[in-house]
Design a protein around this motif. Structure first.
Motif, PDB file in Angstrom:
ATOM      1  N   LEU A  59       1.247  -0.749  -0.222  1.00 50.13           N
ATOM      2  CA  LEU A  59       0.384  -0.149  -0.309  1.00 50.13           C
ATOM      3  C   LEU A  59       0.918   1.108   0.249  1.00 50.13           C
ATOM      4  O   LEU A  59       2.007   1.368   0.646  1.00 50.13           O
ATOM      5  CB  LEU A  59      -0.857  -0.314   1.633  1.00 50.13           C
ATOM      6  N   PHE A  60       0.588   2.151  -1.107  1.00 47.76           N
ATOM      7  CA  PHE A  60       1.574   3.623  -0.965  1.00 47.76           C
ATOM      8  C   PHE A  60       0.136   4.522  -0.689  1.00 47.76           C
ATOM      9  O   PHE A  60      -0.422   4.590  -1.228  1.00 47.76           O
ATOM     10  CB  PHE A  60       2.138   3.334  -2.138  1.00 47.76           C
ATOM     11  N   VAL A  61       0.965   5.681   0.227  1.00 51.60           N
ATOM     12  CA  VAL A  61      -0.079   6.393   1.050  1.00 51.60           C
ATOM     13  C   VAL A  61       0.532   7.554   0.708  1.00 51.60           C
ATOM     14  O   VAL A  61       1.498   7.543   1.414  1.00 51.60           O
ATOM     15  CB  VAL A  61      -0.238   6.246   2.298  1.00 51.60           C
ATOM     16  N   VAL A  62       0.326   8.766   0.165  1.00 54.12           N
ATOM     17  CA  VAL A  62       0.833   9.924   0.332  1.00 54.12           C
ATOM     18  C   VAL A  62       0.609  10.590   1.964  1.00 54.12           C
ATOM     19  O   VAL A  62      -0.407  10.612   2.325  1.00 54.12           O
ATOM     20  CB  VAL A  62       0.098  11.417  -0.593  1.00 54.12           C
ATOM     21  N   ASN A  63       1.537  11.272   1.668  1.00 55.57           N
ATOM     22  CA  ASN A  63       1.731  11.604   3.807  1.00 55.57           C
ATOM     23  C   ASN A  63       1.502  12.860   3.844  1.00 55.57           C
ATOM     24  O   ASN A  63       3.094  13.524   3.052  1.00 55.57           O
ATOM     25  CB  ASN A  63       2.690  10.872   4.270  1.00 55.57           C
ATOM     26  N   HIS A  64       1.070  14.142   3.492  1.00 59.58           N
ATOM     27  CA  HIS A  64       1.889  15.392   4.254  1.00 59.58           C
ATOM     28  C   HIS A  64       2.312  16.147   5.447  1.00 59.58           C
ATOM     29  O   HIS A  64       1.636  16.192   6.763  1.00 59.58           O
ATOM     30  CB  HIS A  64       0.963  16.307   3.717  1.00 59.58           C
ATOM     31  N   ARG A  65       3.340  14.885   5.950  1.00 62.89           N
ATOM     32  CA  ARG A  65       4.003  15.593   7.173  1.00 62.89           C
ATOM     33  C   ARG A  65       4.724  16.254   7.210  1.00 62.89           C
ATOM     34  O   ARG A  65       4.853  17.319   6.538  1.00 62.89           O
ATOM     35  CB  ARG A  65       4.929  14.188   7.475  1.00 62.89           C
ATOM     36  N   LYS A  66       4.877  17.415   8.171  1.00 60.28           N
ATOM     37  CA  LYS A  66       5.670  18.453   8.693  1.00 60.28           C
ATOM     38  C   LYS A  66       6.663  19.082   8.290  1.00 60.28           C
ATOM     39  O   LYS A  66       7.619  19.693   8.071  1.00 60.28           O
ATOM     40  CB  LYS A  66       5.000  18.977  10.172  1.00 60.28           C
ATOM     41  N   ASP A  67       7.576  17.684   8.055  1.00 60.86           N
ATOM     42  CA  ASP A  67       8.735  17.955   7.988  1.00 60.86           C
ATOM     43  C   ASP A  67       8.909  17.540   6.409  1.00 60.86           C
ATOM     44  O   ASP A  67       9.793  17.624   5.375  1.00 60.86           O
ATOM     45  CB  ASP A  67       9.991  17.148   8.727  1.00 60.86           C
ATOM     46  N   GLY A  68       8.273  17.891   5.421  1.00 56.98           N
ATOM     47  CA  GLY A  68       8.397  17.401   4.098  1.00 56.98           C
ATOM     48  C   GLY A  68       7.075  16.111   3.460  1.00 56.98           C
ATOM     49  O   GLY A  68       7.176  15.311   4.077  1.00 56.98           O
ATOM     50  N   PRO A  69       6.818  16.177   2.490  1.00 59.13           N
ATOM     51  CA  PRO A  69       5.628  15.647   1.734  1.00 59.13           C
ATOM     52  C   PRO A  69       6.504  14.147   1.629  1.00 59.13           C
ATOM     53  O   PRO A  69       7.848  14.343   1.175  1.00 59.13           O
ATOM     54  CB  PRO A  69       5.110  16.114   0.747  1.00 59.13           C
ATOM     55  N   THR A  70       5.540  13.376   2.023  1.00 57.25           N
ATOM     56  CA  THR A  70       6.012  11.346   1.239  1.00 57.25           C
ATOM     57  C   THR A  70       5.221  10.629   1.053  1.00 57.25           C
ATOM     58  O   THR A  70       4.072  11.199   0.870  1.00 57.25           O
ATOM     59  CB  THR A  70       7.077  10.857   2.632  1.00 57.25           C
TER      60      THR A  70
END
Length: 403
Positions: free
Chosen positions: A141-152
């Motif tokens: 499963l691939f998941v877009v993640n807008h984490r605060k230290d930069g998107p991944t």
């Protein structure tokens, strides 16, 4: 005089498409205002489920072999939304992944709806989900993640029996600066949309202008993660294949046709997808085919096994903006002791949903317009079992329809 007239005509010709698109965007906002929007229900039956268990689900996909829908849901979106520019102070809860077994309508909620146990994710790192993509062959499963230290983009191995999601890779690249949605070419190659060039957190005014002027600054990026799979310290390879205004949902109709949602065109761009020669190191190419206009600000796309494209989105962006801006208040435990006027406003506030289906034979067919379930952003349909699910960006629960 003739020269000046020629310059004026050339300038007008250059501006005409921009002015027309702006007219379309403004017309949608005007015509879909809450007091004008005509409700529609062409679904045989639907219900909203799990309202007390989950909220703010941005994307959904189906694992049809299991009769399973997977959702990415983020309660923290009420105070932290990088796309819509919501950045409130204080702690922000992380997102979670859920599964719903839709194949048995008689199953109890506890049997049919389960939370994935996320394992091995970076301790202390936040998790704020958008788009999902699943490779069933490798259970990835691939998941877009807008984490605060930069998107991944995070990669998990799923166990659909134990309901675990074991994290094993984090994908980063400068060209993935605002990732939104993912379509898989295979387990090693992804197509990813970036919805904006200007990030709201850093350039709020420019991001707003980019949105409402419909500037073609969003991108479709080809990402090859082969090096990263071999060595977790390696960099991925990425190339921009297309530029689209507010590039959002993305899905393959078949091996050679790709659909990309443009929220602010608004419409669906269709491209011919061409792979490079087998001995070439060049990325694939996208060749524009056509544009299908949609009468609302569309969000995500999903394709059913019978080849139909399902579209969900937002009829009236001002209502969505107002609704999203108050969710941190309305969903707070303190709402029960809030001023009665605040409680009343929370009870009355809504943002309509719009769900459509597109096929080459019939074109666009509208399935649902209404407020029974607000802020629709993804609709997915199992054409064999005749069951569909809808995720709501700021909705409580999920919507399920059966035909």
């Amino acid at each position: 005089m003739a020269f000046k007239s020629a310059i004026f005509i050339l300038a007008l010709a250059a501006l005409s498409p921009i002015l027309y698109d702006s007219y379309i965007r403004l017309s949608i906002i005007f015509n879909n205002a809450p007091d004008k929007l005509a409700k529609l229900n062409n679904l045989k039956s639907f219900e909203v489920k799990f309202e007390d268990s989950v909220r703010n689900c941005e994307d959904a996909l189906l694992v049809e072999s299991k009769g399973l829908a997977i959702f990415s849901c983020d309660a923290g979106r009420e105070s932290y939304n990088t796309v819509m520019g919501i950045f409130l102070p204080g702690p922000v809860p992380s997102a979670e992944l859920f599964g719903y077994f839709y194949n048995d309508a008689s199953a109890s909620d506890s049997e049919s709806f389960k939370r994935f146990d996320i394992q091995g994710y970076e301790p202390g790192a936040d998790f704020h989900t958008l788009g999902l993509a699943y490779d069933e062959e490798t259970s990835t499963l691939f998941v877009v993640n807008h984490r605060k230290d930069g998107p991944t983009i995070e990669a998990f191995k799923l166990d659909l029996t134990a309901f675990t999601a074991k994290h094993f890779r984090t994908i980063r690249h400068p060209l993935l600066h605002a990732p939104n949605s993912i379509a898989l070419i295979n387990s090693r190659e992804l197509l990813v949309t970036n919805d904006h060039y200007f990030l709201s957190e850093k350039f709020h005014t420019l991001a707003t202008l980019e949105t409402y002027l419909g500037l073609p600054l969003g991108t479709v990026v080809h990402v090859d993660i082969s090096p990263l799979l071999e060595d977790p310290t390696s960099a991925v390879e990425a190339n921009v294949l297309a530029r689209v205004p507010f590039a959002n949902g993305i899905a393959f109709l078949n091996e050679t046709t790709l659909a990309v949602a443009s929220t602010t065109k608004p419409g669906v761009y269709f491209y011919t997808f061409s792979k490079p020669e087998s001995n070439s190191t060049a990325p694939p190419t996208l060749t524009f085919q056509s544009l299908v206009r949609i009468p609302y600000y569309i969000d995500n796309l999903q394709v059913s096994q019978d080849g139909a494209l399902y579209v969900a989105g937002h009829p009236h962006p001002p209502s969505l903006n107002k609704f999203s801006a108050t969710r941190h208040i309305c969903n707070s435990p303190d709402i029960v002791t809030a001023d009665p006027s605040v409680q009343e406003e929370c009870g009355m506030a809504t943002a309509p949903s719009w769900i459509s289906r597109w096929t080459e034979d019939k074109g666009v067919e509208h399935l649902y317009v209404g407020t029974d379930f607000p802020t629709s952003c993804t609709a997915a349909f199992d054409s064999q079992r005749k069951v569909g699910v809808v995720a709501g960006l700021y909705g409580k629960g999920i919507m399920v329809w059966r035909e």
